[in-house]
Design an enzyme around this catalytic site. Sequence first.
Site, PDB file in Angstrom:
ATOM      1  CD  GLU A 238      63.949  63.320 -42.853  1.00 32.34           C
ATOM      2  OE1 GLU A 238      64.914  63.630 -42.200  1.00 32.34           O
ATOM      3  OE2 GLU A 238      63.726  62.420 -43.409  1.00 32.34           O
ATOM      4  CD1 TRP A 249      66.105  49.115 -39.459  1.00 30.92           C
ATOM      5  CD2 TRP A 249      64.388  50.674 -39.556  1.00 30.92           C
ATOM      6  NE1 TRP A 249      66.505  50.084 -40.366  1.00 30.92           N
ATOM      7  CE2 TRP A 249      65.353  50.950 -40.412  1.00 30.92           C
ATOM      8  CE3 TRP A 249      63.495  51.332 -39.207  1.00 30.92           C
ATOM      9  CZ2 TRP A 249      65.072  51.936 -41.387  1.00 30.92           C
ATOM     10  CZ3 TRP A 249      63.091  52.373 -40.281  1.00 30.92           C
ATOM     11  CH2 TRP A 249      63.824  52.720 -41.267  1.00 30.92           C
ATOM     12  CD  GLN A 266      60.061  47.830 -36.598  1.00 30.24           C
ATOM     13  OE1 GLN A 266      59.415  48.326 -35.790  1.00 30.24           O
ATOM     14  NE2 GLN A 266      60.276  48.379 -37.755  1.00 30.24           N
TER      15      GLN A 266
END
Length: 981
Positions: A238, A249, A266
Amino acid sequence: MKALLLLVSFIGIFSLSTLAQEKCGTMMLPQNITYRTERAEVFETWLAQKSQERRLQRASLRSTEEEYTIPVVVHIIHNGESLGNGANIPTDQVLGQIDILNADYRRTNDDASETFPEFLPAASDAMINFQLAVRDPEGLPTTGIVRVAGSRANYSLSSGQLLSDLSYWPAEDYLNIWVTDLGSGLLGYAQFPVSNLEGMDVDRVSNPYTDGVVIDYEYFGAGFNADDFSQGRTATHEIGHYLGLRHIWGDGGCGADDYCADTPEQERSTNGCPTIPDESCGSLDMGQNFMDYTDDICMNLFTSDQKERMHVILENSPRRVTLANSLGLIPPTLSDNDLGVRQWVSLYNSSCAEVLSPIVEVRNYGNNVIQDFELQLIIEGQLVEELQINSANLPFRGLQLVQFSDVALPGVGSYAIEVRVKSVNNDSDDNPENDLLLETIHHTVPVTGDYYTDFESPNDWVLQSGSALSLSLAPKELANNTAVQFDFFESSEALGTTSRLESPVIKLNPSSNPRLEFSYAYNHPPENLAEAMFVVVSTDCGLTYLPENTVFQSYGSGLNSSNQPSDQAFIPAGSNEWKTASVNLSRFLDDNFIRIAFVGQNGHGNRLYIDDVLISAGPNADFDLSIEEVSNYPFVTCEAEISQEVTISNNGNNSVTAFELNYFINGAEGSTVLYEGVNLDPFERTTVALDLSGLPQGIISQLDIEVSLVTTDDQVPENNQFTTYTYFDPSEISFPYRLDLSNPDWFNFSPEGQSGWEFNDDFTNVDLNTGTELNEEFWLVSPTIYPEQLDGLSLSFDLAYPHLDGKNDRLIVAIDWDCDGIFDQEILSRSGAQLATAEFTAGWGPGDDDWRREFINLSNYLIFEEVRIAIKAVSQQGTSIYLRDIELFPSSRPSIGITNELRVYPNPATDLILVKFNLDRTEPATIRLVDMKGQVLFDKTFENTLNQTYELLTANENNGMYLMQIITPSFKSTQRVIIWH
């Protein structure tokens, strides 16, 4: 293991699903849904530019890489538990989490040695340290840990302001980490850094009071649960979002970008703990990156480009760039005698008249107990009063209120008011830095009734808090029109600086229905989102303007009123380049006196103008009962019975002891409820529950709620009725599913009661140009989905939209997960060029190349019993939005789009053959795999086949050529396939 909850957009989020067992990261969106790409791309352009400037500067100065240390405050919001129990976590848990952060960001983590060899060249020490603050915002010693008993058993994504209200330190000086019990399976979330360009959602992200990270107490630190996510990497992930990192990704499939060149593309997030790298998009997946969803024990690296990205944010982004100069890490030196004036408690008396009643709060910041002290009240440089406080017996950190005598101001005008510490314990104060509290007030004669200004001549409005404000030429109906100008064009002031236009004091008539109306003009630069305007109401005569009293706000392109080229300083050409707004002020009636401030936020963008401000009080009446608000009403419902809360206001001069509430469905009376003995005094409100039943199924029903007096006639009947539209539809989705365009079962609806989507055999579309109002919405709402038995859930559709320059129509996909008819969670939002698949030309219609396939993974909502989806088109009076092949899949995997009935792939295959169907109607399909000797290796009939993808495992078959036979009632197909391991 907790269940999963995902809510609104654009803040980092980390959550856990019992079904998918995945961490869910930034933007408050389900995985594979990026935050607004149009803004993201511009932000990334800005970020890349800053990164390049940074590299060049370091090269020219031959400087070494800078190391950063961020001061941290951990706010532990518990529920009254004793120290070390429940959410009131032990101190060791906090210290352990700080150690984990430092190890992860400095690459001294023990598992750094487990980084796969393929990724070692990219792995990097981020050169960022974290340290608990040793000095608090008031200059007092601190452990950097604050413990507060909260007001709730647990908190949610919408609780950011509530947590901040409980405990907050200035975000420009500290990284705020709130640790509490997060309900609904939420592990944590973070606020993304602010940029002055598009790509950062200022609407939700600019609030400094919620800036920081929120973590569930069970996932803060290591070893405090038996979960896959128990190693403290939730905070690592976070804080990565807090420092500008995106998911590894790129929040999409292949082709999506996280804007770090050394992180491979990805296809999707990584779940679990792979022992070797997964492979997608033609490369190995960096699943061990802290910005993936891997189990904590398998996360172990940031990359060089991720480090660069975080450093650029720390050197440029507001409330990040100032962390390096924070005093939070400098131990304070306490003086012996140190009394500070902490804050104003009040200044005006209750009437905002010429009489001041100053009250301040003082604190002992010194080592000695303070027995006596002297304070001075100074107005416009003149000593007005000197107070001697004896026998105070004020200990270290002790607080005391001090009230001065009432002071009559000499008249209308601006006044500088000071409170100073003169002496402490019969000696001088050892620390003069906190001895002064200064406030400038602008006293006006309270105005009543209808009040209007066009800024053509001097008036009681105050231009203050910033050099950007002035009166300026701003053509409207007249070419020589004058308006208030906020000049942010090529401004030299700091990003985020605000300027305030403040009204005179307004005395509200408690029997009125007050409103604020005004005009504004603004030209939005396409690469700027941080420009904003707020309208905030003060209920203490202008001493404070609290965020919760914001009655109007608009940002970036939403503030735009002009289509002029935006690279020049904006001057409106006429009335067609102005907007008007109207705001109800009734909720401030109990406060009696108010002030209104127009606040402009500088984003280095363009000029903003305010003009023609009207504050309308309205007429009085002896008997006037009104429906003030109806809450909890759904416009689409799964039940024939609904309950609503109706707020009734007595706007009249006489008390009301009884009233009736009635509702009508499509003009037919439903029920009348008599409320007696209510004793509703003039200008008071009451909220009552109204249960409605008998909604007809499958049609749009007009719902009218009406209030009436029992003993006399209402003198203002026009405010006695509330009208809305509701659609009762208990139907549900059956899988496999594709929307049948010839017989659509989605609800076609507008909150204004008009349908707008049109259907034909090829697509559905909505015309947002012809006859629509600005921001008018047109909805398509699905039947109910019951996901309990599903392994996954996703939505796909084809989209075509021809973009007309300057017209940013919007498409939103939203979720209702409890069938209450409220779709307040946006899971996809695109507009303008971001939405476009083509440029608009006269007579445009979608061709084969004008469609784009959209995919939304909804598997995070499998934990809910009932789910409905809404697709909304929002008009900016642009062109038409086209949709086709709206499909729902019981899978989280993107389904490829095909135009023919069948696709068999890959070919050659290794261990798996996929058979994708695209049939016109649901029918049985037989799949048969035969070798070249005629031996049948696989033969199965799949009932109810429509758009599914079936998998055939071929790992045990020999290399060679095979025949794939597919038979349905409507067609037959035989294809040669090659299996080659």
